[in-house]
Scaffold this motif. Structure first.
Motif, PDB file in Angstrom:
ATOM      1  N   TRP A  87       0.837  -1.193   0.000  1.00 39.12           N
ATOM      2  CA  TRP A  87       0.000   0.000   0.000  1.00 39.12           C
ATOM      3  C   TRP A  87       0.878   1.252   0.000  1.00 39.12           C
ATOM      4  O   TRP A  87       0.670   2.176  -0.801  1.00 39.12           O
ATOM      5  CB  TRP A  87      -0.915  -0.029   1.232  1.00 39.12           C
ATOM      6  CG  TRP A  87      -1.762   1.180   1.408  1.00 39.12           C
ATOM      7  CD1 TRP A  87      -3.016   1.386   0.894  1.00 39.12           C
ATOM      8  CD2 TRP A  87      -1.426   2.377   2.131  1.00 39.12           C
ATOM      9  NE1 TRP A  87      -3.479   2.629   1.266  1.00 39.12           N
ATOM     10  CE2 TRP A  87      -2.523   3.255   2.037  1.00 39.12           C
ATOM     11  CE3 TRP A  87      -0.331   2.770   2.865  1.00 39.12           C
ATOM     12  CZ2 TRP A  87      -2.539   4.500   2.634  1.00 39.12           C
ATOM     13  CZ3 TRP A  87      -0.340   4.018   3.469  1.00 39.12           C
ATOM     14  CH2 TRP A  87      -1.435   4.875   3.348  1.00 39.12           C
ATOM     15  N   ARG A  91       1.510   4.138  -3.163  1.00 36.47           N
ATOM     16  CA  ARG A  91       1.288   5.562  -2.957  1.00 36.47           C
ATOM     17  C   ARG A  91       2.579   6.366  -3.079  1.00 36.47           C
ATOM     18  O   ARG A  91       2.569   7.479  -3.586  1.00 36.47           O
ATOM     19  CB  ARG A  91       0.607   5.798  -1.613  1.00 36.47           C
ATOM     20  CG  ARG A  91      -0.893   5.604  -1.750  1.00 36.47           C
ATOM     21  CD  ARG A  91      -1.536   4.875  -0.612  1.00 36.47           C
ATOM     22  NE  ARG A  91      -2.911   4.529  -0.944  1.00 36.47           N
ATOM     23  CZ  ARG A  91      -3.271   3.434  -1.599  1.00 36.47           C
ATOM     24  NH1 ARG A  91      -2.372   2.578  -2.021  1.00 36.47           N
ATOM     25  NH2 ARG A  91      -4.534   3.171  -1.844  1.00 36.47           N
ATOM     26  N   LYS A 102      -1.894   5.604 -10.592  1.00 38.75           N
ATOM     27  CA  LYS A 102      -2.707   6.122  -9.493  1.00 38.75           C
ATOM     28  C   LYS A 102      -3.331   4.937  -8.753  1.00 38.75           C
ATOM     29  O   LYS A 102      -3.895   4.034  -9.380  1.00 38.75           O
ATOM     30  CB  LYS A 102      -3.794   7.045 -10.027  1.00 38.75           C
ATOM     31  CG  LYS A 102      -4.636   7.656  -8.929  1.00 38.75           C
ATOM     32  CD  LYS A 102      -5.651   8.632  -9.468  1.00 38.75           C
ATOM     33  CE  LYS A 102      -6.419   9.224  -8.297  1.00 38.75           C
ATOM     34  NZ  LYS A 102      -7.363  10.231  -8.739  1.00 38.75           N
ATOM     35  N   ILE A 104      -5.918   2.649  -7.112  1.00 40.47           N
ATOM     36  CA  ILE A 104      -7.340   2.540  -7.452  1.00 40.47           C
ATOM     37  C   ILE A 104      -8.201   2.538  -6.194  1.00 40.47           C
ATOM     38  O   ILE A 104      -7.772   2.083  -5.135  1.00 40.47           O
ATOM     39  CB  ILE A 104      -7.630   1.275  -8.291  1.00 40.47           C
ATOM     40  CG1 ILE A 104      -7.233   0.008  -7.522  1.00 40.47           C
ATOM     41  CG2 ILE A 104      -6.947   1.335  -9.635  1.00 40.47           C
ATOM     42  CD1 ILE A 104      -7.745  -1.261  -8.131  1.00 40.47           C
ATOM     43  N   ARG A 105      -9.405   3.062  -6.335  1.00 39.81           N
ATOM     44  CA  ARG A 105     -10.403   2.996  -5.274  1.00 39.81           C
ATOM     45  C   ARG A 105     -11.398   1.938  -5.713  1.00 39.81           C
ATOM     46  O   ARG A 105     -12.128   2.127  -6.692  1.00 39.81           O
ATOM     47  CB  ARG A 105     -11.095   4.348  -5.086  1.00 39.81           C
ATOM     48  CG  ARG A 105     -12.120   4.318  -3.962  1.00 39.81           C
ATOM     49  CD  ARG A 105     -12.770   5.685  -3.796  1.00 39.81           C
ATOM     50  NE  ARG A 105     -13.578   5.742  -2.616  1.00 39.81           N
ATOM     51  CZ  ARG A 105     -14.860   5.376  -2.546  1.00 39.81           C
ATOM     52  NH1 ARG A 105     -15.469   4.908  -3.620  1.00 39.81           N
ATOM     53  NH2 ARG A 105     -15.522   5.467  -1.421  1.00 39.81           N
ATOM     54  N   ARG A 106     -11.386   0.836  -4.999  1.00 37.65           N
ATOM     55  CA  ARG A 106     -12.251  -0.277  -5.389  1.00 37.65           C
ATOM     56  C   ARG A 106     -13.713   0.031  -5.065  1.00 37.65           C
ATOM     57  O   ARG A 106     -14.017   0.652  -4.059  1.00 37.65           O
ATOM     58  CB  ARG A 106     -11.821  -1.546  -4.677  1.00 37.65           C
ATOM     59  CG  ARG A 106     -10.486  -2.070  -5.139  1.00 37.65           C
ATOM     60  CD  ARG A 106     -10.064  -3.295  -4.329  1.00 37.65           C
ATOM     61  NE  ARG A 106      -8.790  -3.787  -4.765  1.00 37.65           N
ATOM     62  CZ  ARG A 106      -7.612  -3.339  -4.318  1.00 37.65           C
ATOM     63  NH1 ARG A 106      -7.571  -2.394  -3.428  1.00 37.65           N
ATOM     64  NH2 ARG A 106      -6.481  -3.852  -4.772  1.00 37.65           N
ATOM     65  N   THR A 107     -14.591  -0.487  -5.926  1.00 35.19           N
ATOM     66  CA  THR A 107     -16.023  -0.359  -5.709  1.00 35.19           C
ATOM     67  C   THR A 107     -16.678  -1.703  -6.020  1.00 35.19           C
ATOM     68  O   THR A 107     -16.027  -2.613  -6.530  1.00 35.19           O
ATOM     69  CB  THR A 107     -16.629   0.735  -6.624  1.00 35.19           C
ATOM     70  OG1 THR A 107     -16.354   0.402  -7.986  1.00 35.19           O
ATOM     71  CG2 THR A 107     -16.052   2.108  -6.308  1.00 35.19           C
ATOM     72  N   HIS A 111     -14.443  -4.373  -4.271  1.00 33.50           N
ATOM     73  CA  HIS A 111     -14.204  -3.830  -2.931  1.00 33.50           C
ATOM     74  C   HIS A 111     -14.610  -4.844  -1.867  1.00 33.50           C
ATOM     75  O   HIS A 111     -13.910  -5.019  -0.869  1.00 33.50           O
ATOM     76  CB  HIS A 111     -14.966  -2.517  -2.741  1.00 33.50           C
ATOM     77  CG  HIS A 111     -14.876  -1.998  -1.350  1.00 33.50           C
ATOM     78  ND1 HIS A 111     -15.892  -2.134  -0.443  1.00 33.50           N
ATOM     79  CD2 HIS A 111     -13.862  -1.371  -0.700  1.00 33.50           C
ATOM     80  CE1 HIS A 111     -15.526  -1.598   0.701  1.00 33.50           C
ATOM     81  NE2 HIS A 111     -14.301  -1.135   0.582  1.00 33.50           N
ATOM     82  N   SER A 115     -12.105  -6.298   0.819  1.00 37.94           N
ATOM     83  CA  SER A 115     -12.399  -6.120   2.241  1.00 37.94           C
ATOM     84  C   SER A 115     -12.431  -7.463   2.971  1.00 37.94           C
ATOM     85  O   SER A 115     -11.896  -7.590   4.080  1.00 37.94           O
ATOM     86  CB  SER A 115     -13.742  -5.400   2.414  1.00 37.94           C
ATOM     87  OG  SER A 115     -14.021  -5.206   3.777  1.00 37.94           O
ATOM     88  N   ARG A 175     -20.046  -1.036  -2.283  1.00 40.08           N
ATOM     89  CA  ARG A 175     -19.615   0.369  -2.346  1.00 40.08           C
ATOM     90  C   ARG A 175     -19.797   0.873  -3.776  1.00 40.08           C
ATOM     91  O   ARG A 175     -19.381   0.225  -4.722  1.00 40.08           O
ATOM     92  CB  ARG A 175     -18.151   0.477  -1.947  1.00 40.08           C
ATOM     93  CG  ARG A 175     -17.629   1.908  -2.033  1.00 40.08           C
ATOM     94  CD  ARG A 175     -16.143   1.955  -1.991  1.00 40.08           C
ATOM     95  NE  ARG A 175     -15.633   2.065  -0.647  1.00 40.08           N
ATOM     96  CZ  ARG A 175     -14.347   2.149  -0.351  1.00 40.08           C
ATOM     97  NH1 ARG A 175     -13.437   2.107  -1.305  1.00 40.08           N
ATOM     98  NH2 ARG A 175     -13.950   2.251   0.887  1.00 40.08           N
ATOM     99  N   ALA A 177     -19.340   3.860  -6.795  1.00 42.16           N
ATOM    100  CA  ALA A 177     -18.320   4.820  -7.231  1.00 42.16           C
ATOM    101  C   ALA A 177     -18.729   6.223  -6.826  1.00 42.16           C
ATOM    102  O   ALA A 177     -19.928   6.548  -6.815  1.00 42.16           O
ATOM    103  CB  ALA A 177     -18.134   4.732  -8.738  1.00 42.16           C
ATOM    104  N   ARG A 178     -17.749   7.046  -6.471  1.00 38.51           N
ATOM    105  CA  ARG A 178     -18.027   8.437  -6.123  1.00 38.51           C
ATOM    106  C   ARG A 178     -18.384   9.202  -7.400  1.00 38.51           C
ATOM    107  O   ARG A 178     -17.796   8.992  -8.445  1.00 38.51           O
ATOM    108  CB  ARG A 178     -16.798   9.083  -5.497  1.00 38.51           C
ATOM    109  CG  ARG A 178     -16.510   8.578  -4.132  1.00 38.51           C
ATOM    110  CD  ARG A 178     -15.313   9.336  -3.579  1.00 38.51           C
ATOM    111  NE  ARG A 178     -14.964   8.797  -2.272  1.00 38.51           N
ATOM    112  CZ  ARG A 178     -13.796   8.989  -1.687  1.00 38.51           C
ATOM    113  NH1 ARG A 178     -12.859   9.681  -2.294  1.00 38.51           N
ATOM    114  NH2 ARG A 178     -13.560   8.478  -0.501  1.00 38.51           N
TER     115      ARG A 178
END
Length: 182
Positions: A87, A91, A102, A104-107, A111, A115, A175, A177-178
């Motif tokens: 991690w 970063r 970049k 990734i933000r998992r969804t 995710h 988790s 989750r 996506a934003r």
């Protein structure tokens, strides 16, 4: 603050300092082997912590919250160490050297699966920490001296159960996506 708590704090700071030193050595100084060697020193921090707390109890100290945190820290460090380094590595490459992709933000289910893998690592951390606690309780063989460990195991068990329930909930309520405003 007692000296055991100070050692635990020093070990936690050392853990992240060694990771940072390893990453700086690998990416900024371009010394990949030396960086890997520095990162390989992390288990020595865990070993030091275990020896210090066990020796303190062996000399007759009564277990405190600080003593009982040591096996948790060690279990978490061993179970999550590689993923925490990965991690930090991702970063560091992206934000510091500007060379990596970049993070990734998992969804969704990705995710949820990620988790749950984390929760399974938590189970491993619990098993390692609990075995260490049970060993120390057995070795010291003075219930009054090691009573705090029982409280720690009870609390950690509740936290572990909550972690698993939260991870399982992501399969039911994934989750999303934003939404980015433009």
């Amino acid at each position: 603050m007692n000296w055991i708590a100070a050692i635990i704090i020093a070990c936690e700071i050392s853990f992240w300092a060694v990771i940072l030193a390893g990453l700086v050595t690998r990416y900024l100084f371009k010394k990949k082997k030396l960086g890997l060697f520095i990162l390989a020193l992390i288990p020595l921090i865990d070993l030091t912590l275990f020896i210090v707390t066990a020796a303190d109890l062996y000399r007759g100290a009564t277990a405190t919250v600080a003593h009982s945190i040591a096996p948790l820290y060690i279990g978490i460090s061993l179970a999550f160490g590689k993923s925490m380094i990965q991690w930090a590595d991702e970063r560091f490459q992206y934000y510091v050297t500007k060379e990596g992709p970049k993070p990734i933000r998992r969804t969704g289910y990705a995710h949820a699966i990620h988790s749950m893998k984390g929760s399974l690592r938590h189970v491993l951390a619990f098993a390692i920490g609990a075995l260490m606690i049970l060993f120390v309780v057995w070795y010291i063989n003075t219930p009054e001296q090691t009573a705090e460990y029982q409280n720690t195991l009870k609390l950690w068990t509740l936290i572990l159960i909550a972690d698993i329930i939260i991870s399982a909930s992501y399969f039911i309520w994934p989750r999303t996506a934003r939404k980015h405003s433009e």
